[in-house]
Structures are given as structure tokens and as C-alpha cells.
Design an enzyme around this catalytic site. Structure first.
Site, PDB file in Angstrom:
ATOM      1  N   ASP A   6       0.868  -1.173   0.000  1.00  0.00           N
ATOM      2  CA  ASP A   6       0.000   0.000   0.000  1.00  0.00           C
ATOM      3  C   ASP A   6       0.909   1.228   0.000  1.00  0.00           C
ATOM      4  O   ASP A   6       1.471   1.590   1.035  1.00  0.00           O
ATOM      5  CB  ASP A   6      -0.907  -0.012   1.219  1.00  0.00           C
ATOM      6  CG  ASP A   6      -1.762   1.248   1.362  1.00  0.00           C
ATOM      7  OD1 ASP A   6      -1.719   2.124   0.468  1.00  0.00           O
ATOM      8  OD2 ASP A   6      -2.457   1.361   2.384  1.00  0.00           O
ATOM      9  N   GLY A   8       1.133   4.682   0.284  1.00  0.00           N
ATOM     10  CA  GLY A   8       0.348   5.812   0.769  1.00  0.00           C
ATOM     11  C   GLY A   8       1.074   7.125   0.573  1.00  0.00           C
ATOM     12  O   GLY A   8       2.185   7.175   0.045  1.00  0.00           O
ATOM     13  N   ASN A   9       0.471   8.179   1.034  1.00  0.00           N
ATOM     14  CA  ASN A   9       1.047   9.513   0.864  1.00  0.00           C
ATOM     15  C   ASN A   9       2.381   9.673   1.569  1.00  0.00           C
ATOM     16  O   ASN A   9       3.263  10.386   1.097  1.00  0.00           O
ATOM     17  CB  ASN A   9       0.072  10.573   1.385  1.00  0.00           C
ATOM     18  CG  ASN A   9      -1.149  10.685   0.514  1.00  0.00           C
ATOM     19  OD1 ASN A   9      -1.039  10.826  -0.687  1.00  0.00           O
ATOM     20  ND2 ASN A   9      -2.311  10.595   1.125  1.00  0.00           N
ATOM     21  N   ARG A  11       4.020   6.810   3.662  1.00  0.00           N
ATOM     22  CA  ARG A  11       4.790   5.581   3.880  1.00  0.00           C
ATOM     23  C   ARG A  11       4.315   4.466   2.972  1.00  0.00           C
ATOM     24  O   ARG A  11       3.206   4.512   2.437  1.00  0.00           O
ATOM     25  CB  ARG A  11       4.632   5.100   5.331  1.00  0.00           C
ATOM     26  CG  ARG A  11       5.118   6.073   6.358  1.00  0.00           C
ATOM     27  CD  ARG A  11       4.891   5.583   7.772  1.00  0.00           C
ATOM     28  NE  ARG A  11       3.487   5.261   7.981  1.00  0.00           N
ATOM     29  CZ  ARG A  11       3.036   4.384   8.866  1.00  0.00           C
ATOM     30  NH1 ARG A  11       3.869   3.729   9.640  1.00  0.00           N
ATOM     31  NH2 ARG A  11       1.757   4.165   9.011  1.00  0.00           N
ATOM     32  N   LYS A  13       3.241   0.686   3.242  1.00  0.00           N
ATOM     33  CA  LYS A  13       2.866  -0.381   4.161  1.00  0.00           C
ATOM     34  C   LYS A  13       2.960  -1.701   3.415  1.00  0.00           C
ATOM     35  O   LYS A  13       2.665  -1.764   2.226  1.00  0.00           O
ATOM     36  CB  LYS A  13       1.437  -0.188   4.685  1.00  0.00           C
ATOM     37  CG  LYS A  13       1.296   0.874   5.762  1.00  0.00           C
ATOM     38  CD  LYS A  13       1.281   2.278   5.253  1.00  0.00           C
ATOM     39  CE  LYS A  13       0.037   2.609   4.473  1.00  0.00           C
ATOM     40  NZ  LYS A  13       0.058   3.946   3.873  1.00  0.00           N
ATOM     41  N   TYR A  88     -19.604   5.339  -6.669  1.00  0.00           N
ATOM     42  CA  TYR A  88     -19.206   6.521  -7.439  1.00  0.00           C
ATOM     43  C   TYR A  88     -19.723   6.439  -8.875  1.00  0.00           C
ATOM     44  O   TYR A  88     -19.740   5.362  -9.472  1.00  0.00           O
ATOM     45  CB  TYR A  88     -17.679   6.634  -7.492  1.00  0.00           C
ATOM     46  CG  TYR A  88     -17.020   7.318  -6.321  1.00  0.00           C
ATOM     47  CD1 TYR A  88     -17.642   7.442  -5.090  1.00  0.00           C
ATOM     48  CD2 TYR A  88     -15.751   7.837  -6.452  1.00  0.00           C
ATOM     49  CE1 TYR A  88     -17.013   8.065  -4.024  1.00  0.00           C
ATOM     50  CE2 TYR A  88     -15.116   8.464  -5.391  1.00  0.00           C
ATOM     51  CZ  TYR A  88     -15.752   8.572  -4.186  1.00  0.00           C
ATOM     52  OH  TYR A  88     -15.133   9.184  -3.138  1.00  0.00           O
ATOM     53  N   GLY A  95      -9.998   6.424  -4.394  1.00  0.00           N
ATOM     54  CA  GLY A  95      -8.616   6.010  -4.170  1.00  0.00           C
ATOM     55  C   GLY A  95      -8.489   4.502  -3.997  1.00  0.00           C
ATOM     56  O   GLY A  95      -9.319   3.871  -3.335  1.00  0.00           O
ATOM     57  N   ASP A  97      -6.500   2.836  -2.250  1.00  0.00           N
ATOM     58  CA  ASP A  97      -6.316   2.446  -0.854  1.00  0.00           C
ATOM     59  C   ASP A  97      -7.663   2.314  -0.145  1.00  0.00           C
ATOM     60  O   ASP A  97      -7.893   1.365   0.616  1.00  0.00           O
ATOM     61  CB  ASP A  97      -5.406   3.430  -0.126  1.00  0.00           C
ATOM     62  CG  ASP A  97      -5.870   4.887  -0.201  1.00  0.00           C
ATOM     63  OD1 ASP A  97      -6.714   5.236  -1.056  1.00  0.00           O
ATOM     64  OD2 ASP A  97      -5.368   5.700   0.596  1.00  0.00           O
ATOM     65  N   THR A 120      -1.967   9.835   6.742  1.00  0.00           N
ATOM     66  CA  THR A 120      -1.747  11.242   6.426  1.00  0.00           C
ATOM     67  C   THR A 120      -3.091  11.947   6.312  1.00  0.00           C
ATOM     68  O   THR A 120      -3.274  13.060   6.792  1.00  0.00           O
ATOM     69  CB  THR A 120      -0.945  11.383   5.118  1.00  0.00           C
ATOM     70  OG1 THR A 120       0.265  10.635   5.256  1.00  0.00           O
ATOM     71  CG2 THR A 120      -0.632  12.827   4.822  1.00  0.00           C
TER      72      THR A 120
END
Length: 144
Positions: A6, A8-9, A11, A13, A88, A95, A97, A120
Site C-alpha cells: 500500500d 500511501g502519501n 509511507r 505499508k 461513485y 482512491g 487504498d 496522512t
């Protein structure tokens, strides 16, 4: 053995899964990305990744998969996957994630729930008992 990533913004993971067991889990700052392979007790046979960190993270993950000579599958939001339907109008705007977390929550239970990610950014998403994503919120994370 499946390596789940994953991006992310802030880190990366990771989790290394063998059958029904996690062999390793953790998080790395992007500056320490090259240490990932050393943190794994065994090498993966496949990688599944989601990325909200942009092109540099994507390129590093693709280079990792190439160096390990393993298949890499990118999880991207879609209209339907694994018993979850995306509310949606344009499913790809959710996203990856958040999509992964909704799929994971659905796999854990077949009831309505709120899925909260606290990184984040903080996201709060609603999943109904039929597996429909009903929408959610994106808020600043605690550090912001």
C-alpha cells in the site's frame, strides 16, 4: 507467497501472506524503500499493490517486482470487486487504498460497517449490508 503493498502519501505499508497467515507486516518511509526486501522472511511469488503516492512510488514498486521476477498486479478501483460495489459515478475516482480497505472489510464481515483509515489523511467510508459503498469523507490526518 503474496506480498501486499500500500503506497500511501507518507509511507509504504507491506504484508507478506502465506495461505491464511501473515508472515510479516510493517511500514517503511520511502527513503528506506530499499530495505523492504531485507524485512521479508521469504521472497514473494506475487505482488498486489495499490498506490496513491504517485509515479515515483509506482516506478519503485515495478522495479522491485522486476528484480524479484514476480508478477505484479495493481489494485484499482472499479465498479464491482470481491462482493463490493462502488457507489461513485466514475468508480476509478475512488482512491485504490480506500477501495482495498472496503474490500477487506467486506471479506471480514457481511454486515454494514464504517471503514476508517487514519494516515496522512483520515477517511471514513460507509459500506452497507449488501456490500455497496455509499460514500464517505476525507479529512486531514492527526498530524495535519
Amino acid at each position: 507467497m503474496l506480498l501486499c503493498l500500500d503506497a500511501g502519501n507518507t509511507r509504504l505499508k507491506f504484508g507478506l501472506r502465506e495461505g491464511a497467515e501473515w508472515r510479516a507486516q510493517g511500514a517503511l518511509e520511502y527513503a528506506s524503500f530499499n530495505a523492504l526486501e531485507k524485512r521479508l522472511p521469504a521472497l514473494p511469488t506475487r505482488i498486489v499493490a495499490c498506490n496513491v503516492a504517485g509515479e515515483p512510488a509506482r516506478q519503485r514498486i515495478e522495479a522491485l517486482a522486476a528484480s524479484l521476477q514476480v508478477r505484479l498486479d495493481w489494485l484499482q478501483s472499479s465498479a464491482v470487486a470481491c462482493g463490493v460495489s462502488n457507489g461513485y459515478d466514475m468508480p476509478q475516482q475512488l482512491g485504490s487504498d480506500r477501495w482495498a480497505a472496503l474490500i477487506g472489510a467486506r471479506g471480514q464481515q457481511a454486515r454494514a460497517c464504517l471503514v476508517v483509515l487514519a494516515g496522512t489523511a483520515t477517511t471514513i467510508d460507509s459500506l452497507d449490508d449488501q456490500g455497496r459503498f455509499r460514500g464517505g469523507l476525507i479529512l486531514p490526518g492527526l498530524a495535519l
